[in-house]
Write a protein that holds these residues in place. Structure first.
Motif, PDB file in Angstrom:
ATOM      1  N   ARG A  52       0.423  -1.327  -0.299  1.00 21.45           N
ATOM      2  CA  ARG A  52      -0.032  -0.001   0.169  1.00 21.45           C
ATOM      3  C   ARG A  52       0.751   1.586   0.014  1.00 21.45           C
ATOM      4  NH1 ARG A  52      -3.433   0.646   5.617  1.00 21.45           N
ATOM      5  NH2 ARG A  52      -3.858  -1.613   4.417  1.00 21.45           N
ATOM      6  N   PHE A  53       1.691   0.858   0.385  1.00 24.39           N
ATOM      7  CA  PHE A  53       2.965   2.504   0.636  1.00 24.39           C
ATOM      8  C   PHE A  53       3.582   2.730  -0.465  1.00 24.39           C
ATOM      9  CE2 PHE A  53       2.955   0.563   4.778  1.00 24.39           C
ATOM     10  CZ  PHE A  53       2.248   2.474   5.340  1.00 24.39           C
ATOM     11  N   GLY A  54       3.610   1.468  -1.859  1.00 26.53           N
ATOM     12  CA  GLY A  54       4.623   1.806  -2.439  1.00 26.53           C
ATOM     13  C   GLY A  54       5.543   3.042  -2.443  1.00 26.53           C
ATOM     14  N   SER A  55       6.590   1.509  -1.680  1.00 25.63           N
ATOM     15  CA  SER A  55       8.299   2.310  -2.040  1.00 25.63           C
ATOM     16  C   SER A  55       8.262   1.244  -0.986  1.00 25.63           C
ATOM     17  CB  SER A  55       8.327   3.388  -0.764  1.00 25.63           C
ATOM     18  OG  SER A  55       8.082   3.551  -0.001  1.00 25.63           O
ATOM     19  N   VAL A  56      10.045   1.516  -1.249  1.00 22.76           N
ATOM     20  CA  VAL A  56      11.145   0.473  -0.736  1.00 22.76           C
ATOM     21  C   VAL A  56      11.851   0.838  -0.767  1.00 22.76           C
ATOM     22  CG1 VAL A  56      12.894  -1.964  -1.111  1.00 22.76           C
ATOM     23  CG2 VAL A  56      10.818  -1.863  -2.208  1.00 22.76           C
ATOM     24  N   VAL A  57      12.340   0.949   0.814  1.00 19.62           N
ATOM     25  CA  VAL A  57      13.596   1.773   1.978  1.00 19.62           C
ATOM     26  C   VAL A  57      14.439   1.544   1.702  1.00 19.62           C
ATOM     27  CG1 VAL A  57      14.213   3.159   3.354  1.00 19.62           C
ATOM     28  CG2 VAL A  57      11.985   3.673   2.495  1.00 19.62           C
ATOM     29  N   VAL A  58      16.360   1.417   0.987  1.00 17.52           N
ATOM     30  CA  VAL A  58      17.211   1.235   1.692  1.00 17.52           C
ATOM     31  C   VAL A  58      18.087   2.309   1.941  1.00 17.52           C
ATOM     32  CG1 VAL A  58      18.421   1.958  -0.637  1.00 17.52           C
ATOM     33  CG2 VAL A  58      18.957  -0.492   0.565  1.00 17.52           C
ATOM     34  N   GLY A  59      18.802   2.026   2.951  1.00 18.04           N
ATOM     35  CA  GLY A  59      19.883   2.048   3.607  1.00 18.04           C
ATOM     36  C   GLY A  59      20.999   1.893   3.396  1.00 18.04           C
ATOM     37  N   VAL A  60      22.211   3.385   3.217  1.00 18.78           N
ATOM     38  CA  VAL A  60      23.786   3.424   2.356  1.00 18.78           C
ATOM     39  C   VAL A  60      24.152   4.333   3.441  1.00 18.78           C
ATOM     40  CG1 VAL A  60      24.856   3.762   0.379  1.00 18.78           C
ATOM     41  CG2 VAL A  60      22.259   3.567   0.071  1.00 18.78           C
ATOM     42  N   GLU A  61      25.265   2.818   3.835  1.00 19.47           N
ATOM     43  CA  GLU A  61      26.616   3.513   4.441  1.00 19.47           C
ATOM     44  C   GLU A  61      28.058   3.778   3.560  1.00 19.47           C
ATOM     45  OE1 GLU A  61      28.307   0.636   6.719  1.00 19.47           O
ATOM     46  OE2 GLU A  61      27.842  -0.849   5.399  1.00 19.47           O
ATOM     47  N   GLU A  62      28.646   4.809   4.271  1.00 13.98           N
ATOM     48  CA  GLU A  62      30.393   4.672   3.819  1.00 13.98           C
ATOM     49  C   GLU A  62      30.391   3.207   3.506  1.00 13.98           C
ATOM     50  OE1 GLU A  62      33.008   6.713   1.973  1.00 13.98           O
ATOM     51  OE2 GLU A  62      31.485   8.392   3.318  1.00 13.98           O
ATOM     52  N   GLY A  63      31.487   3.345   2.038  1.00 18.30           N
ATOM     53  CA  GLY A  63      32.215   2.361   1.948  1.00 18.30           C
ATOM     54  C   GLY A  63      31.387   1.729   0.627  1.00 18.30           C
ATOM     55  N   GLU A  64      31.793   0.097   1.294  1.00 14.37           N
ATOM     56  CA  GLU A  64      31.075  -0.821   0.111  1.00 14.37           C
ATOM     57  C   GLU A  64      30.306  -1.824   0.781  1.00 14.37           C
ATOM     58  OE1 GLU A  64      34.676  -2.724  -1.506  1.00 14.37           O
ATOM     59  OE2 GLU A  64      35.299  -1.234  -2.283  1.00 14.37           O
ATOM     60  N   GLY A  65      30.055  -1.667   1.472  1.00 16.75           N
ATOM     61  CA  GLY A  65      28.865  -2.720   2.304  1.00 16.75           C
ATOM     62  C   GLY A  65      27.422  -2.258   1.992  1.00 16.75           C
ATOM     63  N   SER A  66      27.467  -1.394   1.555  1.00 15.37           N
ATOM     64  CA  SER A  66      25.836  -1.303   0.854  1.00 15.37           C
ATOM     65  C   SER A  66      25.336  -2.063  -0.676  1.00 15.37           C
ATOM     66  CB  SER A  66      25.028  -0.558   0.828  1.00 15.37           C
ATOM     67  OG  SER A  66      25.619   0.977   2.275  1.00 15.37           O
ATOM     68  N   GLY A  67      26.348  -2.130  -1.147  1.00 14.21           N
ATOM     69  CA  GLY A  67      26.567  -2.999  -2.401  1.00 14.21           C
ATOM     70  C   GLY A  67      25.549  -4.142  -2.922  1.00 14.21           C
TER      71      GLY A  67
END
Length: 273
Positions: A131-146
């Motif tokens: 119902r919300f129509g969104s995916v939230v992703v946290g992005v951190e400094e460095g390569e941990g979020s790829g």
């Protein structure tokens, strides 16, 4: 053969909600669904599998469904199955957890050790219909979020929704930017501005998923606070997890522990490859 989406069941209401969510997820991604139970005597396990199978078939009748009963502790069994899984889906609380626990012990142990993405289903039925129509992703400094970004873009694609990429930074970083570089340090070794951190992380996956609308949020605040606020109107929250150096498993860290315990929506912990 397509690897399955695996959901752990123990008969608790939370695990049945996880089955409902996993059935929808398997249908979106067109992957098989495997129901796994560990620990109970065979006759009890058979009954639990039967109830869960009925719910999965009702929610997603076209999904290829199978089940398995494993005779070892639940966390170890699920971690083992996760070595050949699309993802592991778990309820937020189990039958054996103490009253007042915010997150079940099995779910936390699996999220810390699994080789594949682990989704802990939180928030109840309203998070099943996108119902919300969104995916939230946290992005951190460095390569941990790829890897987490790849997972989040793929989720947004199959849900036909927008992606909200969030990068939070500490106020102490501003002082570092305004201070002259320390003697002997090259410019390329200085920390990047927060907006650049987010832009650099998004550049590759955004090129591969050009049809996905992306919202960027760079916020000067604690990552825990920012992610929990962003998740309040999200269908799923995605965070990355780094590998421990010299140890088996993942280092969840304080932020991931916080969102696993307090997120208002389903949360996916995606290990760095």
């Amino acid at each position: 053969m397509t690897i399955p989406l695996v959901v752990g069941i123990d008969g608790s209401e939370a695990s049945l909600e996880a089955v409902d969510w996993a059935a929808d997820e398997a249908a979106r991604h067109e992957v098989p669904l495997l129901l796994v139970h560990a620990g109970a005597p065979h006759h009890e396990a058979t009954a639990l599998i039967g109830v869960a199978s009925d719910r999965a078939r009702t929610g997603a009748p076209r999904v290829r469904l199978s089940s398995e009963v494993l005779h070892e502790d639940a966390a170890s069994a699920l971690v083992h199955k996760g070595r050949n899984a699309f993802a592991l889906v778990l309820g937020s609380r189990g039958l054996g957890d103490l009253a007042g626990m915010l997150l079940g012990s099995v779910s936390l142990a699996v999220a810390a050790r699994a080789d594949c993405p682990v989704i802990v289903v939180r928030g109840g039925a309203k998070y099943r219909d996108a119902r919300f129509g969104s995916v939230v992703v946290g992005v951190e400094e460095g390569e941990g979020s790829g890897t987490a970004l790849e997972f989040a873009f793929r989720e947004a694609q199959v849900r036909h929704c927008r992606l909200v990429a969030v990068h939070a930074w500490s106020p102490t970083f501003r002082a570092a930017l305004e201070s002259p570089p320390a003697s002997g340090y090259a410019l390329e070794n200085q920390r990047r501005p927060p907006a650049q951190v987010l832009d650099d992380a998004l550049r590759g996956p955004a090129e591969r998923y050009r049809d996905i609308p992306v919202s960027r949020r760079v916020v000067e605040a604690s990552a825990r606070q920012v992610l929990l606020e962003a998740a309040s109107d999200a269908d799923v929250l995605v965070v990355g997890a780094r590998r421990r150096h010299g140890h088996i498993g993942l280092q969840l860290g304080l932020i991931n522990h916080a969102v696993l315990h307090h997120a208002p929506c389903p949360i996916a912990v995606v290990p760095q490859i």
